[in-house]
Design an enzyme around this catalytic site. Structure first.
Site, PDB file in Angstrom:
ATOM      1  NE  ARG A 163      49.581  16.499   4.819  1.00 45.63           N
ATOM      2  CZ  ARG A 163      48.873  16.216   3.731  1.00 45.63           C
ATOM      3  NH1 ARG A 163      49.196  16.786   2.566  1.00 45.63           N
ATOM      4  NH2 ARG A 163      47.858  15.387   3.782  1.00 45.63           N
ATOM      5  CE  LYS A 205      50.738  13.024   6.020  1.00 42.29           C
ATOM      6  NZ  LYS A 205      49.948  12.394   7.112  1.00 42.29           N
ATOM      7  CG  HIS A 221      49.196  19.424  11.280  1.00 45.73           C
ATOM      8  ND1 HIS A 221      49.880  19.281  10.094  1.00 45.73           N
ATOM      9  CD2 HIS A 221      48.205  18.494  11.241  1.00 45.73           C
ATOM     10  CE1 HIS A 221      49.345  18.304   9.384  1.00 45.73           C
ATOM     11  NE2 HIS A 221      48.322  17.812  10.059  1.00 45.73           N
ATOM     12  NE  ARG A 254      46.879  19.174   6.669  1.00 42.82           N
ATOM     13  CZ  ARG A 254      46.570  18.950   5.386  1.00 42.82           C
ATOM     14  NH1 ARG A 254      46.678  19.917   4.507  1.00 42.82           N
ATOM     15  NH2 ARG A 254      46.158  17.754   4.997  1.00 42.82           N
ATOM     16  CG  HIS A 303      42.545  14.609   4.560  1.00 41.55           C
ATOM     17  ND1 HIS A 303      41.648  15.178   5.448  1.00 41.55           N
ATOM     18  CD2 HIS A 303      43.775  14.918   5.039  1.00 41.55           C
ATOM     19  CE1 HIS A 303      42.307  15.801   6.410  1.00 41.55           C
ATOM     20  NE2 HIS A 303      43.596  15.659   6.180  1.00 41.55           N
ATOM     21  CE1 TYR A 321      40.718  19.714  11.164  1.00 41.11           C
ATOM     22  CE2 TYR A 321      40.570  18.099   9.399  1.00 41.11           C
ATOM     23  CZ  TYR A 321      41.325  18.903  10.229  1.00 41.11           C
ATOM     24  OH  TYR A 321      42.691  18.884  10.120  1.00 41.11           O
TER      25      TYR A 321
END
Length: 312
Positions: A159, A183, A253, A256, A279, A288
């Site tokens: 990111r 995150k 992004h 990514r 994730h 995806y």
């Protein structure tokens, strides 16, 4: 556990409880300051709405108020995705109040929110990524630095916030891995390939010494010797994409997304891609699979002798 409603009027209590909640997110959940600023803005917006609608006691914090707030956000012309984002901190805050015993029931349960349109992430083709990476700006130092940033973002699926926070000690050239803070301030170790390794070696030996103005551990530096900001990375990528002749809208992004899509198209396991992307839920990564299914369908239609419509 606290069972009684607020001891003061609701609005004043809300202010102190929001501060308590933010401290909980900061200290116990390790939420980054950037994410906390979003919580502050959205919760204060909700608090103001509650005040304007005469919500002066905890008993009035109910589903009806939340439904009205949701309709209020819709009346502002906000997109469905924005409304969902603004309601998310309110929902988390209300659940915190229930868990701590400040209120008896979660007023966000069952509220009607606008339906989100299905939006698939947009990825570049391998050829487009190559075009972006091979473009050479006139400034040789910036050319090496920018190429290294792009190689690492695409090669490791990072990111923009993760790249901006990288320090020298986060890179291990021997094992070809990078330690990044994702995150929730969660660290993960991600491998990168030989192209990114070579770019990093060149950058560290030739370009970064030209950018250092004072001692710093930051990996990527601007011309002024400062570490890159997230907005600076956005400008770098969008400007470089335009200069390279790419007409698609490209953001950090996008690289990514391209990283994940190309891995899956190459046969990588979904769980592995989930770990590489950082994730928390496999459901986030599963989006995806829709892209790669479309890709497989196109390949099949163009290649298989029984894929074409029969002639009449």
């Amino acid at each position: 556990m606290k069972i009684a409603p607020f001891s003061a009027d609701f609005i004043r209590g809300m202010e102190s409880l929001i501060e308590e909640f933010l401290n909980y997110l900061r200290v116990e959940k390790g939420l980054a300051e950037g994410s906390l600023r979003g919580y502050v803005h959205d919760l204060q917006q909700f608090r103001q709405f509650a005040e304007e609608h005469g919500c002066s006691s905890a008993d009035l914090l109910n589903r009806g108020l939340l439904e009205s707030y949701c309709m209020h956000l819709s009346s502002l012309g906000l997109a469905a995705r924005t409304i969902h984002r603004k309601l998310s901190p309110v929902r988390t805050f209300c659940r915190y109040l229930v868990r701590e015993g400040y209120i008896h029931a979660d007023p966000t349960d069952g509220i009607t929110r606008p339906k989100l349109p299905r939006r698939l992430p947009k990825a570049l083709s391998v050829e487009e990524v190559t075009t972006l990476l091979q473009y050479q700006p006139k400034d040789p130092v910036a050319a090496v630095r920018d190429r290294t940033i792009l190689e690492l973002m695409y090669g490791a699926g990072l990111r923009a916030s993760e790249v901006a926070s990288l320090n020298l000690e986060d890179i291990d050239l021997e094992t070809k891995t990078v330690r990044c803070r994702g995150k929730g301030s969660k660290d993960r170790i991600v491998p990168f390939g030989s192209h990114a390794e070579q770019a990093l070696r060149t950058y560290l030996q030739e370009a970064r010494p030209e950018l250092v103005k004072k001692p710093t551990n930051a990996l990527f530096l601007t011309r002024l010797g400062r570490n890159f900001s997230i907005s600076g990375l956005w400008r770098l990528i969008t400007q470089r994409a335009k200069a390279a002749g790419l007409t698609k809208h490209i953001s950090p992004h996008t690289l990514r997304h391209s990283f994940a899509t190309h891995l899956l198209e190459g046969g990588a396991d979904l769980r592995v891609v989930q770990e590489l992307l950082g994730h928390a839920s496999i459901a986030t990564t599963e989006v995806y699979t829709h892209i790669t299914t479309d890709h497989l369908r196109e390949v099949y239609a163009a290649s298989h002798p029984r894929a074409q419509k029969p002639r009449k």
